[in-house]
Design a protein around this motif. Sequence first.
Motif: not given
Length: 340
Positions: A191-201, A203-220
């Motif tokens: 999880a952490g900060r992310t950045f895009r050139f968005d106009e502020v309103d 529901t939008h902010s040029p800095m916001f937060h995401q959480l990423e998930g990843l699973v890698v294995d056999k037979n996923v």
Amino acid sequence: MKERLQKIKGDTLEKIEKIGDLADFEEIRIKILGKKGELTKVLRGMGQIPAEERPAMGKLANEIRAEIEEKLEGKRKELEEKIKKIQEKKESIDVTANPQTVEIGHRHPLHQTMEELEDLFLSMGFDIIDGPEIETVENNFDLLNSPKDHPSRDRSDTFYIDDKTVLRTHTSPVQIRVMKSQELPIRMVSAGRTFRFDEVDDTHSPMFHQLEGLVVDKNVTMANLIDTLDMFIHALFGKDMKTRYRPHYFPFTEPSIEVDVSCFDCKGRGCDACHYTGWSMELLGGGLVHPKVLENCGIDSSIYSGFAFGLGVDRITMVKHNISDIRLLYENDQRFLEQF
Ligand code: DAH
């Protein structure tokens, strides 16, 4: 002698009245009644007065002595009482007084959400990984299979530091870092900060937060992704929350999905907020890791497969706390933050 005795009595009683502390008291006591005290001297001189006067003088002297002693005793008690009161006052605790309170702050609601999400995934056996906010263009786009002409790569969409370095536009590059450096199988969230050139309103902010998930294995498989996301959404929003999986497109997953949940306002019945669909749209995106992305990181896609997902932490915080404007999360107004 009689006059002397009367004078001693008068002076002494007056002095006793004025005694202010124990030191005064002792000084006067010794001066009058001590071995060399005034009254003692008079009593000692009794032998020199005519024998017929002696009994009367003796009596008077003893009476005066008794009176002085009594007065002194009274004064001593008074002083002791006074000292006791002062001491009691000093030692007493005022239970009605305000204790010195230290105000303890708390985590920002966004961090609370991130920690809650991380805890949830931790309990499902995921590792928590940190990634840098300044990323290489390669990790942020190229190795995630984002085509060179993808609009998100444009300078009007992304903050470039130089041609090869960007403020990450999503947390997905952490997938690349982990796949390149860690042993298989992988099960991680980041999880952490992310950045895009968005106009502020609201529901939008040029800095916001995401959480990423990843699973890698056999037979996923897709079934594993859907089951994991269902578990997580139910843990976060309650068992009644319905989920809907729609096909979508992301360059780094194939197939890709977007996930909707029952409308937070009407719980699925249909209302203005959900345009009478009953669904709250795009809570998160995900899919099976594109074989090209696996290969880009040196993982044999004929043996291994994986799923990935990403979600907006700000969005989840807003629906959780019924916050209608994203800007409130960044203004750091204590009156707002204290509510959470
Ligand atoms: N990175 C995507 C975004 O910022 C979200 C996302 C979608 C992440 C699908 C994923 C995924 O890991 O599989 O919109």
